[in-house]
Motif scaffolding. Sequence first.
Motif, PDB file in Angstrom:
ATOM      1  N   LYS A   6       0.825  -1.199   0.000  1.00  0.00           N
ATOM      2  CA  LYS A   6       0.000   0.000   0.000  1.00  0.00           C
ATOM      3  C   LYS A   6       0.863   1.254   0.000  1.00  0.00           C
ATOM      4  CE  LYS A   6      -3.397  -2.376   2.920  1.00  0.00           C
ATOM      5  NZ  LYS A   6      -4.081  -2.366   4.228  1.00  0.00           N
ATOM      6  N   THR A   7       0.554   2.174  -0.915  1.00  0.00           N
ATOM      7  CA  THR A   7       1.213   3.479  -0.941  1.00  0.00           C
ATOM      8  C   THR A   7       0.155   4.551  -1.156  1.00  0.00           C
ATOM      9  OG1 THR A   7       1.676   3.171  -3.311  1.00  0.00           O
ATOM     10  CG2 THR A   7       3.449   2.630  -1.768  1.00  0.00           C
ATOM     11  N   ARG A   8       0.438   5.749  -0.678  1.00  0.00           N
ATOM     12  CA  ARG A   8      -0.509   6.864  -0.799  1.00  0.00           C
ATOM     13  C   ARG A   8       0.100   8.004  -1.596  1.00  0.00           C
ATOM     14  NH1 ARG A   8      -4.967   7.620   2.931  1.00  0.00           N
ATOM     15  NH2 ARG A   8      -5.221   9.664   1.952  1.00  0.00           N
ATOM     16  N   GLU A   9      -0.721   8.605  -2.436  1.00  0.00           N
ATOM     17  CA  GLU A   9      -0.391   9.880  -3.060  1.00  0.00           C
ATOM     18  C   GLU A   9      -1.574  10.795  -2.821  1.00  0.00           C
ATOM     19  OE1 GLU A   9      -0.657  11.727  -7.298  1.00  0.00           O
ATOM     20  OE2 GLU A   9       1.033  10.307  -7.328  1.00  0.00           O
ATOM     21  N   GLY A  10      -1.527  11.555  -1.749  1.00  0.00           N
ATOM     22  CA  GLY A  10      -2.655  12.405  -1.398  1.00  0.00           C
ATOM     23  C   GLY A  10      -3.901  11.584  -1.153  1.00  0.00           C
ATOM     24  N   ALA A  11      -4.953  11.847  -1.927  1.00  0.00           N
ATOM     25  CA  ALA A  11      -6.227  11.149  -1.765  1.00  0.00           C
ATOM     26  C   ALA A  11      -6.273   9.834  -2.540  1.00  0.00           C
ATOM     27  CB  ALA A  11      -7.373  12.057  -2.213  1.00  0.00           C
ATOM     28  N   ILE A  14      -2.745   3.427  -3.651  1.00  0.00           N
ATOM     29  CA  ILE A  14      -2.245   2.487  -4.655  1.00  0.00           C
ATOM     30  C   ILE A  14      -2.046   1.137  -3.990  1.00  0.00           C
ATOM     31  CG2 ILE A  14      -0.430   1.989  -6.334  1.00  0.00           C
ATOM     32  CD1 ILE A  14       0.207   5.071  -6.178  1.00  0.00           C
ATOM     33  N   LEU A  15      -2.724   0.109  -4.515  1.00  0.00           N
ATOM     34  CA  LEU A  15      -2.573  -1.252  -4.022  1.00  0.00           C
ATOM     35  C   LEU A  15      -1.821  -2.054  -5.083  1.00  0.00           C
ATOM     36  CD1 LEU A  15      -6.191  -1.949  -2.657  1.00  0.00           C
ATOM     37  CD2 LEU A  15      -4.172  -1.256  -1.349  1.00  0.00           C
ATOM     38  N   THR A  16      -0.635  -2.526  -4.715  1.00  0.00           N
ATOM     39  CA  THR A  16       0.193  -3.293  -5.646  1.00  0.00           C
ATOM     40  C   THR A  16       0.257  -4.748  -5.198  1.00  0.00           C
ATOM     41  OG1 THR A  16       1.560  -1.349  -6.088  1.00  0.00           O
ATOM     42  CG2 THR A  16       2.459  -3.486  -6.742  1.00  0.00           C
ATOM     43  N   MET A  17      -0.221  -5.651  -6.051  1.00  0.00           N
ATOM     44  CA  MET A  17      -0.099  -7.079  -5.757  1.00  0.00           C
ATOM     45  C   MET A  17       1.376  -7.446  -5.894  1.00  0.00           C
ATOM     46  SD  MET A  17      -3.514  -8.547  -7.710  1.00  0.00           S
ATOM     47  CE  MET A  17      -3.228  -7.610  -9.230  1.00  0.00           C
ATOM     48  N   SER A  18       1.981  -7.905  -4.803  1.00  0.00           N
ATOM     49  CA  SER A  18       3.446  -7.967  -4.752  1.00  0.00           C
ATOM     50  C   SER A  18       3.998  -9.360  -4.477  1.00  0.00           C
ATOM     51  CB  SER A  18       3.961  -6.985  -3.689  1.00  0.00           C
ATOM     52  OG  SER A  18       3.390  -7.268  -2.427  1.00  0.00           O
ATOM     53  N   GLN A  19       3.467 -10.348  -5.192  1.00  0.00           N
ATOM     54  CA  GLN A  19       4.043 -11.696  -5.131  1.00  0.00           C
ATOM     55  C   GLN A  19       4.353 -12.171  -6.553  1.00  0.00           C
ATOM     56  OE1 GLN A  19       1.642 -14.361  -2.714  1.00  0.00           O
ATOM     57  NE2 GLN A  19       2.180 -13.283  -0.839  1.00  0.00           N
ATOM     58  N   ALA A  44     -13.788   3.291   5.442  1.00  0.00           N
ATOM     59  CA  ALA A  44     -13.797   4.051   6.688  1.00  0.00           C
ATOM     60  C   ALA A  44     -12.996   5.346   6.599  1.00  0.00           C
ATOM     61  CB  ALA A  44     -13.246   3.188   7.825  1.00  0.00           C
ATOM     62  N   ASP A  45     -12.122   5.463   5.619  1.00  0.00           N
ATOM     63  CA  ASP A  45     -11.232   6.627   5.511  1.00  0.00           C
ATOM     64  C   ASP A  45     -11.778   7.581   4.459  1.00  0.00           C
ATOM     65  OD1 ASP A  45      -9.196   8.464   5.234  1.00  0.00           O
ATOM     66  OD2 ASP A  45      -7.584   6.973   5.187  1.00  0.00           O
ATOM     67  N   ARG A  46     -12.426   8.636   4.899  1.00  0.00           N
ATOM     68  CA  ARG A  46     -13.055   9.573   3.968  1.00  0.00           C
ATOM     69  C   ARG A  46     -12.039  10.396   3.182  1.00  0.00           C
ATOM     70  NH1 ARG A  46     -18.046   7.917   3.258  1.00  0.00           N
ATOM     71  NH2 ARG A  46     -18.599   9.975   2.476  1.00  0.00           N
ATOM     72  N   SER A  47     -10.760  10.338   3.577  1.00  0.00           N
ATOM     73  CA  SER A  47      -9.743  11.097   2.850  1.00  0.00           C
ATOM     74  C   SER A  47      -9.320  10.399   1.568  1.00  0.00           C
ATOM     75  CB  SER A  47      -8.512  11.331   3.741  1.00  0.00           C
ATOM     76  OG  SER A  47      -7.785  10.134   3.953  1.00  0.00           O
ATOM     77  N   ILE A  48      -9.663   9.124   1.408  1.00  0.00           N
ATOM     78  CA  ILE A  48      -9.326   8.381   0.198  1.00  0.00           C
ATOM     79  C   ILE A  48     -10.446   8.555  -0.819  1.00  0.00           C
ATOM     80  CG2 ILE A  48      -8.853   6.109  -0.799  1.00  0.00           C
ATOM     81  CD1 ILE A  48      -7.722   5.270   1.908  1.00  0.00           C
ATOM     82  N   ARG A  49     -10.094   9.045  -2.002  1.00  0.00           N
ATOM     83  CA  ARG A  49     -11.108   9.314  -3.021  1.00  0.00           C
ATOM     84  C   ARG A  49     -11.015   8.397  -4.227  1.00  0.00           C
ATOM     85  NH1 ARG A  49     -11.254  15.976  -2.904  1.00  0.00           N
ATOM     86  NH2 ARG A  49     -11.761  16.141  -0.690  1.00  0.00           N
ATOM     87  N   VAL A  50      -9.886   7.711  -4.379  1.00  0.00           N
ATOM     88  CA  VAL A  50      -9.741   6.795  -5.515  1.00  0.00           C
ATOM     89  C   VAL A  50      -8.675   5.765  -5.176  1.00  0.00           C
ATOM     90  CG1 VAL A  50      -8.117   8.353  -6.649  1.00  0.00           C
ATOM     91  CG2 VAL A  50      -9.303   6.640  -8.013  1.00  0.00           C
ATOM     92  N   VAL A  51      -8.846   4.552  -5.698  1.00  0.00           N
ATOM     93  CA  VAL A  51      -7.901   3.458  -5.494  1.00  0.00           C
ATOM     94  C   VAL A  51      -7.379   3.010  -6.854  1.00  0.00           C
ATOM     95  CG1 VAL A  51      -7.627   1.064  -4.694  1.00  0.00           C
ATOM     96  CG2 VAL A  51      -9.039   2.674  -3.383  1.00  0.00           C
ATOM     97  N   VAL A  52      -6.073   2.746  -6.917  1.00  0.00           N
ATOM     98  CA  VAL A  52      -5.450   2.185  -8.122  1.00  0.00           C
ATOM     99  C   VAL A  52      -4.882   0.822  -7.754  1.00  0.00           C
ATOM    100  CG1 VAL A  52      -3.639   2.441  -9.867  1.00  0.00           C
ATOM    101  CG2 VAL A  52      -4.869   4.467  -9.037  1.00  0.00           C
ATOM    102  N   ILE A  53      -5.204  -0.196  -8.551  1.00  0.00           N
ATOM    103  CA  ILE A  53      -4.694  -1.554  -8.327  1.00  0.00           C
ATOM    104  C   ILE A  53      -3.801  -1.950  -9.492  1.00  0.00           C
ATOM    105  CG2 ILE A  53      -5.291  -4.003  -8.050  1.00  0.00           C
ATOM    106  CD1 ILE A  53      -7.941  -3.132  -6.859  1.00  0.00           C
ATOM    107  N   THR A  54      -2.606  -2.454  -9.185  1.00  0.00           N
ATOM    108  CA  THR A  54      -1.694  -2.924 -10.219  1.00  0.00           C
ATOM    109  C   THR A  54      -0.935  -4.134  -9.704  1.00  0.00           C
ATOM    110  OG1 THR A  54      -0.077  -2.174 -11.882  1.00  0.00           O
ATOM    111  CG2 THR A  54       0.280  -1.467  -9.588  1.00  0.00           C
ATOM    112  N   GLY A  55      -0.061  -4.690 -10.540  1.00  0.00           N
ATOM    113  CA  GLY A  55       0.719  -5.855 -10.157  1.00  0.00           C
ATOM    114  C   GLY A  55       2.201  -5.586 -10.250  1.00  0.00           C
ATOM    115  N   GLU A  56       2.956  -6.199  -9.360  1.00  0.00           N
ATOM    116  CA  GLU A  56       4.412  -6.095  -9.398  1.00  0.00           C
ATOM    117  C   GLU A  56       4.952  -7.163 -10.350  1.00  0.00           C
ATOM    118  OE1 GLU A  56       8.130  -6.841  -6.340  1.00  0.00           O
ATOM    119  OE2 GLU A  56       6.256  -5.997  -5.542  1.00  0.00           O
TER     120      GLU A  56
END
Length: 262
Positions: A6-11, A14-19, A44-56
Amino acid sequence: MSFLKKTREGAILILTMSQPETRNAVTGNTAAAEFEQACAEVQADRSIRVVVITGEGPVFSSGGNVKDMQKYFQQQLSPEDIREEYRRGVQRIPRALYNLDVPVIAAVNGPAIGAGCDLTCMCDIRIASEKASFAESFVKVGLVAGDGGAWLLPRAVGLSKASEMAFTGEAVSAQEALACGLVSRVVPAEQLMETALGVARKIAANPGGPLRMTKRLIREGQQQSLESLLEISAAYQAIAHLQPDHHEAVKAFVEKRTPKFS
């Protein structure tokens, strides 16, 4: 070892599948529990406005871990046991991701196979690298889509194309995925994340409350009648009209300036 990085850039989260050693397979590990937990945190976190999912690595996700599937006949598990394992395992991912109120972008960096293809369909927007491919390949290993693919894929590409993909199990290229509407754009591999984050930043610039309600309306619109959706829309609109972000947007429009949302 954690499956999601998990990494954050402001709102933006980023979820990176890392296996990459398992080609980011989503079974035989903690993927389901981690996706479920991540989605609960986002809700639960109202500060998050968008999620990006990718793979390593070179693969987005190979879907189910085929080697791990040997346990079903080696351990002589009953059909009831296997059914419950699906319910408690990989099916937690579509339940968590598809019902997430926050917009989700899949940045598909490479092959998305089986449950990996279905995972992209659980997202709202799919952006593909030129190296990406998509395969609803369950029949190739004598299985059916156990993660909701028969519901997800037709809604993404239509019944005819979904049937072709599911019945043949053959992969489609990134360009073919673009042509059938499975992805919204295809970009060079080196531009994938910046393109996905560029779209994410445009989404994140908007107020969080209306974003979540807009996604919920789109989801409901896939199942409700027009009359039912109009009723839900009126209720959501009544809530939105009374929010500070709407007042700020109207004031900024009148004053010809950029709004500052809470």
